[in-house]
Design an enzyme around this catalytic site. Structure first.
Site, PDB file in Angstrom:
ATOM      1  N   SER A 231       0.829  -1.195   0.000  1.00  0.00           N
ATOM      2  CA  SER A 231       0.000   0.000   0.000  1.00  0.00           C
ATOM      3  C   SER A 231       0.871   1.255   0.000  1.00  0.00           C
ATOM      4  O   SER A 231       1.613   1.505   0.948  1.00  0.00           O
ATOM      5  CB  SER A 231      -0.918   0.022   1.227  1.00  0.00           C
ATOM      6  N   GLU A 233      -0.199   4.299   0.226  1.00  0.00           N
ATOM      7  CA  GLU A 233      -0.726   5.217   1.237  1.00  0.00           C
ATOM      8  C   GLU A 233      -0.169   4.874   2.621  1.00  0.00           C
ATOM      9  O   GLU A 233       0.240   5.750   3.385  1.00  0.00           O
ATOM     10  CB  GLU A 233      -2.253   5.145   1.251  1.00  0.00           C
ATOM     11  N   CYS A 394     -18.807  -7.595  11.154  1.00  0.00           N
ATOM     12  CA  CYS A 394     -17.630  -8.185  11.793  1.00  0.00           C
ATOM     13  C   CYS A 394     -17.795  -8.264  13.304  1.00  0.00           C
ATOM     14  O   CYS A 394     -17.455  -9.287  13.928  1.00  0.00           O
ATOM     15  CB  CYS A 394     -16.387  -7.381  11.443  1.00  0.00           C
TER      16      CYS A 394
END
Length: 414
Positions: A231, A233, A394
């Site tokens: 990633s 970011e 979740c």
């Protein structure tokens, strides 16, 4: 209400329903589907308000989660029967069902996973395109980079308003029920560092370094660290936060391409992004990276071993809409792979309810950020609803026990 009394401890909440359109002609068929749900609920209860004006109590024979659902259209049950958990989300997004607390509904399904397994899975013609899409998103080198970008490169400005100040996107450990989220995340990170049994000056490889929360803690305690991620970011954030600390290096590196050996390995909720097909490569990469006697400290999310094969054959809501290519672990299989690579499995610690609490706090922060207009403008209301549903889904899974989170230590034999 059919079947008489509420389940013990259940508060009665009335929810308005509206007409169901042409599907009303098939009401008898849909009540039979509710009968099947009733037979699958061994613990807890489900109060269902149907489009034909009835109120039914399913389950209720033993304590457990007490959920309430208003079916605004019978089509919600059609989507559940054909699309499983993905279809149930699609029905929610279209306003075909609602609940005052969806977390309890997901916890109920998790608690009764054996009896309700068939209701949470796609089937028939609906399953084929979902499986094809999931196969196309598998985690070969190119696929892994795309899948990580899909989830983590939504942007630091998206995650920062609702994660803790340390930007930890994994379960905290609440040793104290009154602990704040920041303190609980630090407890988790310290537990991982302690498992490495490293000393100042030792070099740690972190597979999936996130936004650098573990890296910063390890560096501040004198360790050196090489953090890898796919990633862009996350790597930019990790580099910025550790710029003033010695011993840090970050790279956009696939775990399969790691070279050299390290005193220890840390990997926090990275394995779920690998996929079953690539578990052997992931475990082999850890074994190769460790010096003899070195330790790998892992935190992973697991799926009930006894129900895993059905889960693996399916494509669930998260894989479809939130984290392409993802798959929770089958602990027994993962452990066997580690042992086959010459690593001992030690000190397993499970803390699923801590993850449920982490998710609850994230959701509170997420809702507050959305209400205050702090989320980036490019994410529309539908995207915000998707993520709120994901956090509730979740949380309910961990509360129901169908999924768990564990830390364990792998020790490479000398």
């Amino acid at each position: 209400m059919k079947r008489g009394m509420n389940a013990p401890g259940q508060d009665t909440v009335r929810v308005a329903v509206r007409g169901s359109g042409p599907l009303a002609l098939f009401g008898h068929f849909f009540h039979r589907q509710l009968d099947r749900l009733d037979r699958g609920i061994a613990e807890g209860s489900l109060e269902v308000h149907t489009p034909d004006g009835q109120a039914r109590l399913l389950g209720g024979s033993a304590p457990g989660p007490a959920a309430i659902v208003a079916l605004h259209s019978w089509r919600a049950l059609v989507r559940l029967a054909t699309g499983g958990s993905s279809g149930w989300y699609e029905a929610w997004e279209k306003g075909e069902w609602s609940s005052p607390d969806p977390v309890q509904l997901f916890a109920l399904f998790g608690r009764n996973r054996a009896g309700l397994a068939g209701q949470a899975r796609s089937r028939g013609l609906s399953l084929l395109p979902r499986r094809l899409m999931h196969w196309m998103r598998r985690n070969h080198r190119g696929g892994s980079r795309k899948n990580i970008a899909f989830h983590y490169d939504l942007g630091n400005d998206f995650y920062a308003p609702w994660l803790d100040a340390g930007m930890s996107y994994s379960s905290a450990i609440f040793g104290d029920a009154d602990a704040g989220l920041v303190a609980a995340q630090e407890t988790k990170l310290q537990a991982i560092l302690d498992r490495t049994a490293t000393k100042p000056g030792d070099m740690i490889l972190e597979i999936g370094c996130g936004w650098g929360s573990f890296a910063e803690l390890a560096l501040r305690q004198g360790r050196k660290l090489h953090g890898i991620t796919l990633s862009t970011e996350q790597m930019a954030w990790a580099e910025a936060r550790t710029a003033g600390l010695d011993g840090a290096r970050f790279s956009l590196t696939d775990y399969r391409d790691v070279t050299g050996q390290y005193d220890a390995v840390a990997s926090i909720e990275m394995a779920e992004a690998v996929g079953r097909e690539y578990w052997p490569a992931y475990v082999s990469a850890i074994a190769r990276a460790l010096k003899p006697g070195g330790r790998a400290a892992l935190q992973v999310i697991t799926f009930d071993d006894t129900m895993f094969e059905g889960y693996a054959r399916n494509v669930d809501f998260i894989q479809t809409y939130v984290f392409p290519g993802g798959m929770l672990l089958k602990e027994s299989e993962f452990r066997a792979l580690a042992e086959a690579e010459g690593m001992e499995w030690r000190d397993r610690h499970a803390f699923g309810l801590d993850y449920a609490e982490t998710l609850r706090r994230w959701r509170e922060r997420f809702d507050a950020a959305a209400a205050a207009g702090l989320l980036p403008a490019q994410f529309d209301a539908r995207f915000v609803r998707l993520w709120r549903y994901y956090l509730m889904y979740c949380e309910g899974g961990f509360r129901g026990g169908g999924i768990d989170v564990i830390q364990m230590t792998l020790v490479k034999r000398g």
